[in-house]
Design a protein around this motif. Structure first.
Motif, mmCIF file in Angstrom:
data_model
loop_
_atom_site.group_PDB
_atom_site.id
_atom_site.type_symbol
_atom_site.label_atom_id
_atom_site.label_comp_id
_atom_site.label_asym_id
_atom_site.label_seq_id
_atom_site.Cartn_x
_atom_site.Cartn_y
_atom_site.Cartn_z
ATOM 1 N N LEU A 241 0.835 -1.201 0.000
ATOM 2 C CA LEU A 241 0.000 0.000 0.000
ATOM 3 C C LEU A 241 0.870 1.253 0.000
ATOM 4 O O LEU A 241 0.661 2.177 -0.802
ATOM 5 C CB LEU A 241 -0.925 -0.006 1.217
ATOM 6 N N ALA A 242 1.854 1.306 0.903
ATOM 7 C CA ALA A 242 2.744 2.464 0.974
ATOM 8 C C ALA A 242 3.594 2.585 -0.285
ATOM 9 O O ALA A 242 3.824 3.681 -0.795
ATOM 10 C CB ALA A 242 3.634 2.362 2.213
ATOM 11 N N ASP A 243 4.045 1.460 -0.793
ATOM 12 C CA ASP A 243 4.919 1.456 -1.967
ATOM 13 C C ASP A 243 4.199 1.971 -3.199
ATOM 14 O O ASP A 243 4.763 2.692 -4.020
ATOM 15 C CB ASP A 243 5.417 0.028 -2.207
ATOM 16 N N ARG A 244 2.929 1.613 -3.334
ATOM 17 C CA ARG A 244 2.181 1.968 -4.540
ATOM 18 C C ARG A 244 1.564 3.353 -4.490
ATOM 19 O O ARG A 244 1.256 3.937 -5.536
ATOM 20 C CB ARG A 244 1.093 0.918 -4.796
ATOM 21 N N THR A 245 1.347 3.898 -3.306
ATOM 22 C CA THR A 245 0.652 5.183 -3.190
ATOM 23 C C THR A 245 1.483 6.289 -2.562
ATOM 24 O O THR A 245 1.123 7.462 -2.685
ATOM 25 C CB THR A 245 -0.632 5.031 -2.350
ATOM 26 N N GLY A 246 2.560 5.955 -1.851
ATOM 27 C CA GLY A 246 3.307 6.975 -1.129
ATOM 28 C C GLY A 246 2.616 7.427 0.140
ATOM 29 O O GLY A 246 3.054 8.387 0.778
ATOM 30 N N VAL A 247 1.527 6.744 0.536
ATOM 31 C CA VAL A 247 0.815 7.128 1.747
ATOM 32 C C VAL A 247 1.679 6.830 2.967
ATOM 33 O O VAL A 247 2.500 5.910 2.963
ATOM 34 C CB VAL A 247 -0.538 6.384 1.845
ATOM 35 N N ASP B 44 7.933 14.143 -0.719
ATOM 36 C CA ASP B 44 7.825 14.572 -2.111
ATOM 37 C C ASP B 44 6.668 13.876 -2.805
ATOM 38 O O ASP B 44 5.895 14.480 -3.533
ATOM 39 C CB ASP B 44 9.126 14.276 -2.855
ATOM 40 N N ARG B 45 6.550 12.561 -2.570
ATOM 41 C CA ARG B 45 5.489 11.809 -3.237
ATOM 42 C C ARG B 45 4.119 12.209 -2.715
ATOM 43 O O ARG B 45 3.152 12.298 -3.457
ATOM 44 C CB ARG B 45 5.721 10.314 -3.045
ATOM 45 N N SER B 46 4.020 12.447 -1.401
ATOM 46 C CA SER B 46 2.727 12.851 -0.828
ATOM 47 C C SER B 46 2.282 14.182 -1.411
ATOM 48 O O SER B 46 1.109 14.384 -1.715
ATOM 49 C CB SER B 46 2.839 12.939 0.695
ATOM 50 N N GLN B 47 3.243 15.114 -1.578
ATOM 51 C CA GLN B 47 2.886 16.409 -2.154
ATOM 52 C C GLN B 47 2.431 16.244 -3.595
ATOM 53 O O GLN B 47 1.488 16.887 -4.047
ATOM 54 C CB GLN B 47 4.091 17.346 -2.070
ATOM 55 N N GLU B 48 3.106 15.345 -4.329
ATOM 56 C CA GLU B 48 2.720 15.096 -5.715
ATOM 57 C C GLU B 48 1.304 14.555 -5.790
ATOM 58 O O GLU B 48 0.495 14.990 -6.606
ATOM 59 C CB GLU B 48 3.693 14.107 -6.352
ATOM 60 N N HIS B 49 0.987 13.597 -4.899
ATOM 61 C CA HIS B 49 -0.379 13.042 -4.879
ATOM 62 C C HIS B 49 -1.382 14.115 -4.509
ATOM 63 O O HIS B 49 -2.464 14.199 -5.066
ATOM 64 C CB HIS B 49 -0.466 11.887 -3.892
ATOM 65 N N ALA B 50 -1.035 14.972 -3.544
ATOM 66 C CA ALA B 50 -1.967 16.005 -3.092
ATOM 67 C C ALA B 50 -2.262 16.999 -4.209
ATOM 68 O O ALA B 50 -3.349 17.562 -4.285
ATOM 69 C CB ALA B 50 -1.393 16.740 -1.880
ATOM 70 N N ARG B 51 -1.293 17.203 -5.117
ATOM 71 C CA ARG B 51 -1.517 18.128 -6.229
ATOM 72 C C ARG B 51 -2.390 17.509 -7.312
ATOM 73 O O ARG B 51 -2.784 18.155 -8.264
ATOM 74 C CB ARG B 51 -0.177 18.544 -6.833
ATOM 75 N N GLY B 52 -2.655 16.218 -7.183
ATOM 76 C CA GLY B 52 -3.564 15.600 -8.138
ATOM 77 C C GLY B 52 -2.929 14.546 -9.006
ATOM 78 O O GLY B 52 -3.550 14.053 -9.941
ATOM 79 N N SER B 53 -1.688 14.156 -8.714
ATOM 80 C CA SER B 53 -1.046 13.143 -9.539
ATOM 81 C C SER B 53 -1.684 11.792 -9.325
ATOM 82 O O SER B 53 -2.048 11.427 -8.226
ATOM 83 C CB SER B 53 0.439 13.059 -9.178
ATOM 84 N N ALA B 54 -1.800 11.015 -10.399
ATOM 85 C CA ALA B 54 -2.302 9.653 -10.295
ATOM 86 C C ALA B 54 -1.173 8.645 -10.437
ATOM 87 O O ALA B 54 -1.402 7.467 -10.646
ATOM 88 C CB ALA B 54 -3.354 9.396 -11.383
ATOM 89 N N ASP B 55 0.060 9.124 -10.357
ATOM 90 C CA ASP B 55 1.203 8.238 -10.527
ATOM 91 C C ASP B 55 1.468 7.439 -9.278
ATOM 92 O O ASP B 55 1.290 7.910 -8.168
ATOM 93 C CB ASP B 55 2.477 9.042 -10.849
ATOM 94 N N GLY B 56 1.926 6.208 -9.458
ATOM 95 C CA GLY B 56 2.409 5.420 -8.339
ATOM 96 C C GLY B 56 3.874 5.714 -8.108
ATOM 97 O O GLY B 56 4.464 6.577 -8.752
ATOM 98 N N TRP B 57 4.499 4.980 -7.203
ATOM 99 C CA TRP B 57 5.898 5.230 -6.897
ATOM 100 C C TRP B 57 6.791 4.946 -8.088
ATOM 101 O O TRP B 57 7.851 5.515 -8.229
ATOM 102 C CB TRP B 57 6.311 4.370 -5.703
ATOM 103 N N GLY B 58 6.399 4.018 -8.940
ATOM 104 C CA GLY B 58 7.223 3.695 -10.084
ATOM 105 C C GLY B 58 7.165 4.751 -11.176
ATOM 106 O O GLY B 58 7.868 4.647 -12.170
ATOM 107 N N GLY B 59 6.315 5.774 -11.019
ATOM 108 C CA GLY B 59 6.240 6.841 -11.991
ATOM 109 C C GLY B 59 5.291 6.544 -13.139
ATOM 110 O O GLY B 59 5.130 7.347 -14.039
ATOM 111 N N GLU B 60 4.662 5.378 -13.154
ATOM 112 C CA GLU B 60 3.734 5.031 -14.203
ATOM 113 C C GLU B 60 2.299 5.269 -13.738
ATOM 114 O O GLU B 60 1.989 5.059 -12.566
ATOM 115 C CB GLU B 60 3.910 3.565 -14.606
ATOM 116 N N PRO B 61 1.427 5.712 -14.627
ATOM 117 C CA PRO B 61 0.040 5.951 -14.225
ATOM 118 C C PRO B 61 -0.587 4.689 -13.643
ATOM 119 O O PRO B 61 -0.405 3.591 -14.172
ATOM 120 C CB PRO B 61 -0.645 6.367 -15.537
ATOM 121 N N ALA B 62 -1.318 4.866 -12.561
ATOM 122 C CA ALA B 62 -1.992 3.724 -11.930
ATOM 123 C C ALA B 62 -3.261 3.404 -12.709
ATOM 124 O O ALA B 62 -4.076 4.284 -12.980
ATOM 125 C CB ALA B 62 -2.319 4.050 -10.480
ATOM 126 N N ALA B 63 -3.413 2.144 -13.084
ATOM 127 C CA ALA B 63 -4.601 1.734 -13.826
ATOM 128 C C ALA B 63 -5.823 1.767 -12.916
ATOM 129 O O ALA B 63 -5.748 1.421 -11.736
ATOM 130 C CB ALA B 63 -4.400 0.330 -14.381
#
Length: 506
Positions: A165-171, A346-365
């Motif tokens: 969960l943490a790895d895929r979302t940065g939560v 950094d990842r949490s801020q990216e998600h908060a701005r609206g990114s749908a990317d996972g930790w690997g940088g690829e869009p989450a299906a």
């Protein structure tokens, strides 16, 4: 991650004690119990003193089959902004089921129920967490919960589930060591193994709480003193990573301020023991020597906890393996924690701005709707068995289901008595039995306040209570609260009032 320090759960019943308690660096408040525009005066004073306030949500249901409700997310965001909080927290749980995905009426648990640790449930949870991250103005941390029962056919351990969960979302993670202990007693899960599998550098903070044993299981009550085994798990965690914050939870049976202060001091000492042990092992490892200090209490392999009432105790079966792992954690903990914290922020801020990317940088299906529907049907079947008396789903322990069902009904009766304290007064000693009988026939459809109204209405329609004075008082209580506004402050429409009274005159 911001260093929080030592904190306590703020509750109205202990507000004065918390304000006067030395060494309180921060507090946590149940998000749903705070009005953003009018926070309690006690919280305002604490904030003015520089005490951090973190809203802790309990009703979002991130582990549920449906996507998070926009209104609930908006409310959580408003509370974070109003309180100037550095983060918000919620639970990895489902709290309601049914609804459109199952073509059935939605029902509420009134409690945090475990999510099946399967790949499909993880996919749904990850997408729900990403939705929440995009809606919130600050980072989100999610908490592991205590469970009385286990889902059949689980594919991942608790540690593996949380790691992915943490790895895929940065939560970030809120680790409740009391819940790890509960799951050890009730499910045989090893807390040391869970800690070893977690990305502890993603840790936001830690919960510590008490509980009790009944019906052969451990209940995470938040109403009893913190037991020694829970403090031992906290020591184990603190020897692996320096926790940014540790918080004592207490929700009822509040003791005197001195007793609470004593529990906070015990928590500080448990953390200090873990840090000291890690530092000593790091020094010994760097010098190439062998440690002569006692090994840490918890060991990998299920031998670390000597029973539901015993303290954590080491043993020969896994101690050496665990000690070697501890040294590895100790050697890398300072550098790894700092690097992970920076990346996580950094990842949490990216998600908060609206990114749908996972930790690997690829869009989450996006999760396919059939996956959500399968989870919805499974969760609805379980919750219906717990609160509506439907048959137990295949694979579940029926005895444990019965224990959980009784616990849910008991909690429901207790919370309704708190939100509608007049009901136990009106009904006297018969309140609890009457409510439990009602609960067997009426699953909760909304919140606890609606539950209280529905309970009163069901009694009145059944000609209860038998004593005329109590029935009159209950009728007046229901009439006062069942309309769109208090009866004493709204124009009375005579026809509607007469019709309602005719319905209730029995």
């Amino acid at each position: 991650m911001e260093r929080l320090g030592t904190g306590i759960g703020w509750r109205p019943e202990i507000a004065d004690a918390v304000e006067g308690m030395p060494g309180i660096d921060w507090v946590e408040v149940v998000a749903e119990n705070v009005c953003p525009g009018h926070p309690p005066a006690s919280l305002r004073r604490l904030r003015e003193r520089g005490v951090t306030v973190v809203p802790h949500g309990v009703s979002l249901g991130l582990g549920g089959a449906e996507r998070p409700d926009e209104g609930r997310l908006r409310a959580l965001a408003e509370r974070a902004e109003a309180l100037g909080s550095p983060l918000v927290t919620e639970h990895i749980a489902f709290v309601r089921a049914g609804g459109p995905p199952t073509a059935s009426e939605r029902i509420e648990a009134g409690h945090l129920l475990p999510v099946p640790r399967t790949r499909e449930a993880l996919d749904v949870l990850c997408e729900n967490v990403r939705i929440a991250q995009r809606a919130l103005p600050v980072p989100l941390a999610v908490e592991n919960i205590a469970a009385l029962l286990a889902w059949p056919g689980e594919e991942l351990t608790e540690g593996q589930f949380l790691y992915e969960l943490a790895d895929r979302t940065g939560v970030r993670l809120l680790i409740d060591v009391a819940n790890l202990y509960t799951n050890h007693v009730n499910q045989g899960e090893d807390p040391a193994r869970a800690l070893a599998e977690l990305p502890l550098e993603a840790l936001a903070y830690v919960h510590v709480a008490g509980g009790f044993e009944r019906d052969g299981v451990w209940h995470d009550s938040h109403a009893h003193p913190v037991p020694g085994p829970v403090l031992d798990i906290l020591t184990d965690l603190a020897s692996r990573v320096s926790p940014p914050g540790v918080l004592l939870e207490r929700d009822e049976n509040f003791p005197e301020a001195d007793t609470l202060g004593g529990e906070l001091e015990a928590i500080r000492k448990a953390v200090a023991r873990g840090r000291a042990g890690a530092a000593e092992r790091a020094i010994v490892a760097a010098s190439g020597g062998a440690s002569t200090t006692p090994r840490r209490p918890a060991v990998v392999g299920g031998t670390g906890l000597a029973g539901s009432r015993g303290h954590l105790s080491g043993g020969p079966d896994g101690s050496q393996e665990h000690a070697e792992g501890s040294q590895e954690h100790a050697r890398g903990s300072a550098e790894g924690s700092q690097e992970y914290a920076r990346e996580s922020a950094d990842r949490s801020q990216e998600h908060a701005r609206g990114s749908a990317d996972g930790w690997g940088g690829e869009p989450a299906a996006a999760v396919a709707e059939p996956v959500r529907q399968r989870l919805a049907l499974a969760q609805t079947a379980l919750l219906s068995a717990l609160v509506a008396g439907t048959p137990a789903p295949e694979g579940f322990d029926r005895k444990r289901l019965a224990v959980q069902a009784r616990a849910l009904a008991s909690k429901r009766a207790g919370v309704v008595a708190k939100v509608a304290p007049e009901l136990p007064v009106i009904l006297g000693s018969g309140y609890r039995a009457a409510f439990l009988a009602y609960a067997q026939e009426h699953p909760m459809r909304g919140g606890y306040r609606l539950d209280a109204l529905t309970f009163a209405e069901s009694l009145l329609l059944a000609g209860q209570p038998q004593e005329a004075g109590a029935r009159r008082d209950l009728r007046e209580w229901w009439l006062e609260r069942s309309g769109p506004a208090p009866r004493s402050r709204r124009p009375v429409v005579r026809a509607a009032r007469a019709a309602r009274r005719m319905l209730l005159r029995r």
